[in-house]
Design a protein around this motif. Structure first.
Motif, PDB file in Angstrom:
ATOM      1  N   GLU A  56      37.001 -39.618  69.141  1.00  0.00           N
ATOM      2  CA  GLU A  56      35.783 -40.419  69.306  1.00  0.00           C
ATOM      3  C   GLU A  56      35.824 -41.178  70.630  1.00  0.00           C
ATOM      4  N   VAL A  57      34.708 -41.204  71.330  1.00  0.00           N
ATOM      5  CA  VAL A  57      34.589 -41.967  72.575  1.00  0.00           C
ATOM      6  C   VAL A  57      33.983 -43.334  72.275  1.00  0.00           C
ATOM      7  N   VAL A  58      34.614 -44.376  72.802  1.00  0.00           N
ATOM      8  CA  VAL A  58      34.144 -45.753  72.623  1.00  0.00           C
ATOM      9  C   VAL A  58      33.994 -46.383  74.005  1.00  0.00           C
ATOM     10  N   ILE A  59      32.874 -47.018  74.254  1.00  0.00           N
ATOM     11  CA  ILE A  59      32.658 -47.710  75.533  1.00  0.00           C
ATOM     12  C   ILE A  59      33.358 -49.064  75.486  1.00  0.00           C
ATOM     13  N   GLN A  60      34.220 -49.308  76.474  1.00  0.00           N
ATOM     14  CA  GLN A  60      34.951 -50.579  76.587  1.00  0.00           C
ATOM     15  C   GLN A  60      34.782 -51.040  78.042  1.00  0.00           C
ATOM     16  N   PRO A  61      33.682 -51.769  78.322  1.00  0.00           N
ATOM     17  CA  PRO A  61      33.267 -52.014  79.720  1.00  0.00           C
ATOM     18  C   PRO A  61      34.302 -52.730  80.581  1.00  0.00           C
ATOM     19  N   GLN A  62      35.161 -53.555  79.998  1.00  0.00           N
ATOM     20  CA  GLN A  62      36.116 -54.307  80.814  1.00  0.00           C
ATOM     21  C   GLN A  62      37.297 -53.440  81.290  1.00  0.00           C
ATOM     22  N   SER A  63      37.432 -52.231  80.742  1.00  0.00           N
ATOM     23  CA  SER A  63      38.523 -51.309  81.111  1.00  0.00           C
ATOM     24  C   SER A  63      39.894 -51.947  80.918  1.00  0.00           C
ATOM     25  N   ILE A  64      40.046 -52.697  79.847  1.00  0.00           N
ATOM     26  CA  ILE A  64      41.324 -53.322  79.514  1.00  0.00           C
ATOM     27  C   ILE A  64      42.036 -52.516  78.425  1.00  0.00           C
ATOM     28  N   ILE A  65      41.277 -52.013  77.452  1.00  0.00           N
ATOM     29  CA  ILE A  65      41.852 -51.168  76.407  1.00  0.00           C
ATOM     30  C   ILE A  65      41.672 -49.719  76.851  1.00  0.00           C
ATOM     31  N   HIS A  66      42.781 -49.031  77.080  1.00  0.00           N
ATOM     32  CA  HIS A  66      42.733 -47.708  77.688  1.00  0.00           C
ATOM     33  C   HIS A  66      42.773 -46.576  76.677  1.00  0.00           C
ATOM     34  N   SER A  67      43.254 -46.852  75.483  1.00  0.00           N
ATOM     35  CA  SER A  67      43.218 -45.851  74.418  1.00  0.00           C
ATOM     36  C   SER A  67      43.565 -46.544  73.114  1.00  0.00           C
ATOM     37  N   MET A  68      43.145 -45.925  72.008  1.00  0.00           N
ATOM     38  CA  MET A  68      43.482 -46.448  70.688  1.00  0.00           C
ATOM     39  C   MET A  68      43.692 -45.284  69.731  1.00  0.00           C
ATOM     40  N   VAL A  69      44.518 -45.523  68.729  1.00  0.00           N
ATOM     41  CA  VAL A  69      44.729 -44.556  67.662  1.00  0.00           C
ATOM     42  C   VAL A  69      44.438 -45.246  66.338  1.00  0.00           C
ATOM     43  N   GLN A  70      43.576 -44.640  65.542  1.00  0.00           N
ATOM     44  CA  GLN A  70      43.291 -45.143  64.204  1.00  0.00           C
ATOM     45  C   GLN A  70      44.086 -44.320  63.197  1.00  0.00           C
ATOM     46  N   PHE A  71      44.808 -45.019  62.330  1.00  0.00           N
ATOM     47  CA  PHE A  71      45.662 -44.349  61.355  1.00  0.00           C
ATOM     48  C   PHE A  71      44.968 -44.273  59.997  1.00  0.00           C
TER      49      PHE A  71
END
Length: 226
Positions: free
Chosen positions: A79-94
């Motif tokens: 899934e693509v999520v917009i994170q405008p501040q570019s601080i969170i570079h990737s996430m994994v949901q378990f």
């Protein structure tokens, strides 16, 4: 984020995107977007090709395809999520609905170095840490597929597979450099890639030769549309 986790623990990969410089711009303005406006990225300092890919969000479509192959993850679990501040570079949901994210200032030296030193981390000379006292708000937004048809095109190419992802990439490169030369409008990038994909007869017998042939065909087809 995935380090040491069993595949059966993972629910989905969350690919973050800044949204580029035009995410909040009205879609009616898109045909008039200039090269200069695209090259003013709000958070990253990159070369012109990748900066335009960020403005169109084709970069994120390509990252979705990459994540599918690198981590053996079905497309409906990416899934693509917009994170405008570019601080969170990737996430994994378990599968327990918890999420692990990787945070840092927008600096490509960190991931490039980590690719060489993995699984160990080393100091990145001159890298700035996050100042939590002044960071402020972290935003999360859904992508806009009407403004950025690059994402559904990439998902389509990835799901169909074969030579189609290669064709998407080759056509996009031709279109981006034509836009940088001011030969086509911003929205024509999407149109050219879509048309080239529609014209392509997908080959699922993948060899180095068939991939090179598909790439060359896509580029010739895109040039013919300019």
């Amino acid at each position: 984020c995935l380090d040491g986790r069993r595949p059966e623990e993972i629910d989905r990969l969350l690919i973050t995107a800044s949204g580029g410089p035009h995410f909040h711009r009205p879609i009616t303005d898109f045909p008039h977007i200039t090269v200069e406006q695209c090259l003013k990225h709000p958070t990253w300092n990159m070369g012109s090709k990748i900066t335009i890919d960020s403005a169109t969000m084709f970069n994120k479509g390509l990252e979705v395809i990459e994540a599918h192959w690198l981590f053996n993850m079905p497309f409906n679990h990416i899934e693509v999520v917009i994170q405008p501040q570019s601080i969170i570079h990737s996430m994994v949901q378990f599968i327990d609905s918890s999420v692990v994210g990787q945070l840092g200032m927008p600096d490509m030296r960190l991931p490039i170095q980590y690719a060489f030193t993995y699984p160990y981390r080393m100091n990145v000379r001159g890298a700035q840490p996050i100042d939590w006292k002044t960071l402020g708000t972290l935003e999360f937004l859904a992508p806009d597929n009407q403004k950025f048809p690059s994402l559904p095109l990439a998902y389509e190419a990835g799901k169909i597979g074969g030579t189609l992802p290669c064709v998407l990439n080759g056509a996009n490169e031709i279109a981006v450099y034509a836009f940088l030369r001011k030969e086509i409008s911003f929205t024509r990038i999407f149109d050219i890639v879509r048309t080239v994909m529609e014209k392509h007869t997908v080959c699922h017998d993948l060899t180095v030769e068939s991939i090179r042939s598909a790439d060359a065909w896509a580029r010739r087809c895109a040039v013919s549309l300019l």
